[in-house]
Design a protein around this motif. Structure first.
Motif, PDB file in Angstrom:
ATOM      1  N   LEU A  28      50.828  28.051  56.334  1.00 38.96           N
ATOM      2  CA  LEU A  28      50.344  26.783  55.796  1.00 38.96           C
ATOM      3  C   LEU A  28      50.701  26.714  54.325  1.00 38.96           C
ATOM      4  O   LEU A  28      50.437  27.652  53.574  1.00 38.96           O
ATOM      5  N   PRO A  62      50.283  24.455  50.705  1.00 41.05           N
ATOM      6  CA  PRO A  62      49.345  23.492  50.121  1.00 41.05           C
ATOM      7  C   PRO A  62      49.865  22.058  50.170  1.00 41.05           C
ATOM      8  O   PRO A  62      51.053  21.809  50.021  1.00 41.05           O
ATOM      9  N   TRP A  92      44.371  18.834  50.298  1.00 39.39           N
ATOM     10  CA  TRP A  92      43.531  20.020  50.343  1.00 39.39           C
ATOM     11  C   TRP A  92      42.458  19.918  49.269  1.00 39.39           C
ATOM     12  O   TRP A  92      42.726  19.463  48.155  1.00 39.39           O
ATOM     13  N   LEU A 131      41.648  21.436  54.801  1.00 37.08           N
ATOM     14  CA  LEU A 131      43.109  21.471  54.871  1.00 37.08           C
ATOM     15  C   LEU A 131      43.651  20.192  55.498  1.00 37.08           C
ATOM     16  O   LEU A 131      44.604  20.207  56.249  1.00 37.08           O
ATOM     17  N   LEU A 163      44.149  32.369  51.079  1.00 35.71           N
ATOM     18  CA  LEU A 163      43.103  31.380  50.788  1.00 35.71           C
ATOM     19  C   LEU A 163      41.856  32.054  50.224  1.00 35.71           C
ATOM     20  O   LEU A 163      41.257  31.561  49.261  1.00 35.71           O
TER      21      LEU A 163
END
Length: 177
Positions: free
Chosen positions: A3, A5, A9, A24, A80
């Protein structure tokens, strides 16, 4: 699939679960292990996942890919959590007294994996923030008992002096030519 950014987000404190989360997009939310008592005041309300957060996240993913062999999902989870810890946890004083002093001098750097020794138990940790004297590390092991009443759970962070970090035992094969 990693994933990356996106503009939508954002950090949200999830009252239902009692943890900081990252929204997300409209259909996905990632819960961190960080409760309100360990977070800075700004993390208690909606906060954008800034360009600075995105740069840290991407750099951390790149460093992780060089230092660890893990799935993309695990890499995203670690990155994260590390981003949340780096930017949104309250500053900590080192709590080195829980850990044995290492006899080896190590160079601590972001996303590097080390071991901590506590009461004869080795636990793997990941560096989330570092300076010349101390590092904020995230526990990779499932749990680590610090003493009879305190323990760290997986992905929780603790700050330790760098002289408590042990290098990982890497088996080296020497090939004679």
């Amino acid at each position: 699939m990693l994933l990356m950014p996106k503009r939508d987000w954002q950090w949200i404190y999830n009252d239902a679960y009692g943890f900081l989360s990252v929204s997300l997009g409209s259909d996905m939310e990632f819960l961190t292990p960080y409760k309100s008592k360990s977070l800075i005041p700004d993390a208690q309300s909606e906060l954008e996942f800034s360009v600075e957060h995105a740069k840290f996240y991407i750099d951390f993913v790149e460093r992780l890919s060089k230092s660890m062999s893990v799935s993309d999902a695990t890499m995203v989870q670690l990155a994260l959590n590390a981003t949340a810890a780096h930017f949104l946890l309250k500053p900590q004083m080192p709590k080195s007294w829980f850990f044995d002093t290492s006899t080896m001098c190590v160079y601590s750097e972001l996303a590097k994996v080390f071991q901590l020794r506590c009461q004869g138990v080795n636990a793997q940790v990941l560096v989330v923030e570092t300076n010349i004297q101390a590092s904020l590390v995230m526990l990779l092991s499932n749990e680590l008992s610090l003493n009879g009443t305190k323990s760290l759970m997986q992905f929780e962070c603790i700050k330790v002096m760098n002289d408590r970090l042990y290098p990982l035992n890497i088996k080296r094969h020497i090939v004679a030519a």
